[in-house]
Scaffold this motif. Structure first.
Motif, PDB file in Angstrom:
ATOM      1  N   LEU A  28       0.836  -1.213   0.000  1.00  0.00           N
ATOM      2  CA  LEU A  28       0.000   0.000   0.000  1.00  0.00           C
ATOM      3  C   LEU A  28       0.866   1.256   0.000  1.00  0.00           C
ATOM      4  O   LEU A  28       0.597   2.222  -0.727  1.00  0.00           O
ATOM      5  N   VAL A  32       0.995   4.250  -2.811  1.00  0.00           N
ATOM      6  CA  VAL A  32       0.915   5.689  -2.504  1.00  0.00           C
ATOM      7  C   VAL A  32       2.094   6.415  -3.170  1.00  0.00           C
ATOM      8  O   VAL A  32       1.928   7.467  -3.784  1.00  0.00           O
ATOM      9  N   SER A  35       1.574   6.712  -6.878  1.00  0.00           N
ATOM     10  CA  SER A  35       0.447   7.559  -7.295  1.00  0.00           C
ATOM     11  C   SER A  35       0.843   9.024  -7.453  1.00  0.00           C
ATOM     12  O   SER A  35       0.096   9.807  -8.023  1.00  0.00           O
ATOM     13  N   LEU A 264      -5.941   3.659  -5.150  1.00  0.00           N
ATOM     14  CA  LEU A 264      -6.152   4.263  -3.828  1.00  0.00           C
ATOM     15  C   LEU A 264      -7.591   4.744  -3.663  1.00  0.00           C
ATOM     16  O   LEU A 264      -8.188   4.584  -2.600  1.00  0.00           O
TER      17      LEU A 264
END
Lengths: 290, 92
Positions: A28, A32, A35, A264
Motif C-alpha cells: 500500500l 501511494v 500515485s 487508492l
C-alpha cells in the motif's frame, strides 16, 4: 474479584501483524508512492504531485465503471443475502441429509474463479451450451457476447450460482447455533413461523450476516476473473467493472501512476462502505432480541 | 536494504511518518489514560481510535472532493481536514 489485563496476549497477534505488514501495508505504501510520480522504469521517475488523482477523478470511463460496479454489487447483495437465508432455512437440520446438502451446496465454492468463467462460457454458448442452446431453442434469441442485457443477466446468474452457497453456509451455521430453548419458548407462546424468523432467527443471525454482507460486498466490488473470462468487459464497455478498467490502465497501457491513484480511490471506497455496513449491522436491533 | 523499488519521495515519507507517529502517540495516550466509548455529535458511540479512523477517512474524502470539484490548491482542503479532525476528536 479483582480483574486484571494480561497484555502479553498482544504478542500472540504479532505474527499476523508481520504478515499483514508484508502483504498489505508495504504494498500500500508503494502504491501511494507510485500515485504521485510518473514512472518510466526502474530508477526513472518524476514527481508529479496530485496530477494523476485529478486525471482519474475527471475520467468519465472511470465514473461509468464505478456506477456499473455499484449496480452490480447492489444487485448481488439484494439477491444473494435473502436467497442464502431462504436456502439455509430449507436445509435439513440433522442426519445424513444435512451432511449431504452441506457438501453439495459448497461445491461451487471449490471451483477456481477463472474456471467458473470458462464453465459459464461453455454453458451459455448459443450453439452448444446447455443454457444458451435451450434458451435459443425456446425461440428467445440469446447471445451474451452481443447483447449487454444478456451479458449482465449471465454475469448475475454466474455470480449468484457461485457465491450464494457462502451466504447459505454462514446463515446455516448461525441458525444451528441458536439454542433449542428459544424455539420451545416460541412454541409454547404459539408464535407463527414468521414471528420465529423475525424475532429469533434473524436477530440471532446478525453476526454471521454481517460477515456475509461484508465478504460479499468486498468480493463483488473487487470482482475481476469471472467477468474478464466470461465477457472480457464487453460487449463494448458494458461489463467493464472497476477492476477490469484498472488492469487495462496498469497492465494494458502500463500507466502505473494513474493506476496507483485509481487503486487508492478504489481502496477508499471499499474501506468506507465496509465500515458503514459494519456499523449499521452492529447497531441494528440494539435493545431488541439478543 | 535497497528500497528503490518502493519509489519513496519526501512528501510520501513525511505522510507515512506522520501516520505512524499519530498511531504511536494514540497508543501511549491510551496506556496513560484509557478511554471509554462516548456519544458526541456523530450518530454512533465512539472510542478515541474510532474517532481518529473517522477523521482520517473523511479527511481523505475531503481531499478527493476538493481535487475533483475545485481548481484551487489542495492546501485549503488540508486546512479544512485539520479543522475537521480536531472537531471530530474533541466533539465527535
Amino acid at each position: 474479584m479483582d480483574k486484571w489485563e494480561d497484555n502479553r496476549a498482544w504478542f500472540l497477534v504479532l505474527p499476523v501483524f508481520v504478515i499483514v505488514a508484508f502483504s498489505a501495508i508495504i504494498p500500500l505504501m508503494t502504491v501511494v508512492n507510485y500515485s504521485l510520480q510518473d514512472i518510466f522504469g526502474p530508477g526513472e521517475r518524476i514527481f508529479v504531485g496530485v496530477e494523476w488523482f485529478k486525471e482519474v477523478l475527471h475520467d468519465s470511463r472511470l465514473h461509468e465503471a464505478l456506477l456499473r460496479q455499484f449496480l452490480f454489487s447492489g444487485m448481488v447483495l439484494l439477491i444473494e443475502i435473502p436467497l442464502g437465508i431462504i436456502i439455509a432455512l430449507m436445509m435439513p437440520k440433522k442426519g445424513w441429509a444435512a451432511s449431504l446438502s452441506l457438501v453439495l451446496i459448497a461445491l461451487p465454492l471449490l471451483i477456481p474463479w477463472n474456471v467458473i468463467g470458462t464453465i459459464w462460457i461453455v454453458f451459455t454458448r448459443p450453439d452448444i451450451g446447455l443454457l444458451g442452446a435451450a434458451v435459443n431453442g425456446m425461440g428467445i434469441p440469446f447471445d451474451h457476447t452481443a447483447s449487454p442485457i444478456q451479458a449482465w443477466i449471465t454475469l448475475m446468474l454466474m455470480e449468484v450460482w457461485h457465491w450464494t452457497p457462502l451466504v447459505a453456509l454462514l446463515a446455516y451455521a448461525g441458525l444451528r447455533a441458536i439454542p433449542e430453548a428459544y424455539f420451545q419458548a416460541a412454541k409454547i407462546d404459539g408464535a407463527s413461523s414468521w414471528a420465529v424468523f423475525k424475532y429469533i432467527q434473524l436477530p440471532k443471525m446478525r453476526g454471521v450476516l454481517t460477515i456475509a454482507l461484508l465478504l460479499r460486498f468486498m468480493d463483488s466490488f473487487l470482482i475481476y476473473a469471472e467477468p474478464f473470462v466470461l465477457t472480457g468487459g464487453g460487449p463494448g464497455n458494458t461489463t467493464t467493472f472497476l477492476s477490469i478498467y484498472l488492469v487495462k490502465i496498469a497492465v494494458g497501457q502500463f500507466d502505473l501512476g494513474p493506476a496507483a491513484a485509481f487503486s487508492l480511490i478504489y481502496f477508499l471506497i471499499i474501506l468506507l462502505f465496509s465500515w458503514l455496513f459494519y456499523q449499521v449491522l452492529q447497531n441494528a436491533g440494539k435493545g431488541g432480541a439478543q | 536494504m535497497n528500497l528503490e523499488w518502493m519509489a519513496w519521495t519526501m512528501p510520501t515519507a513525511i505522510f507515512f511518518i506522520t501516520i505512524v507517529s499519530i498511531l504511536i502517540a494514540m497508543t501511549i495516550w491510551q496506556i496513560i489514560s484509557p478511554c471509554m466509548k462516548r456519544k458526541g455529535f456523530l450518530p454512533i458511540a465512539t472510542t478515541r481510535g474510532d474517532r481518529l479512523f473517522i477523521g482520517l477517512l473523511s479527511s481523505a474524502y475531503i481531499h478527493l472532493a476538493w481535487l475533483g470539484l475545485t481548481p484551487f490548491t489542495l492546501w485549503f482542503a488540508f486546512a479544512a481536514s485539520l479543522v475537521w479532525m480536531g472537531v471530530v476528536m474533541r466533539w465527535g
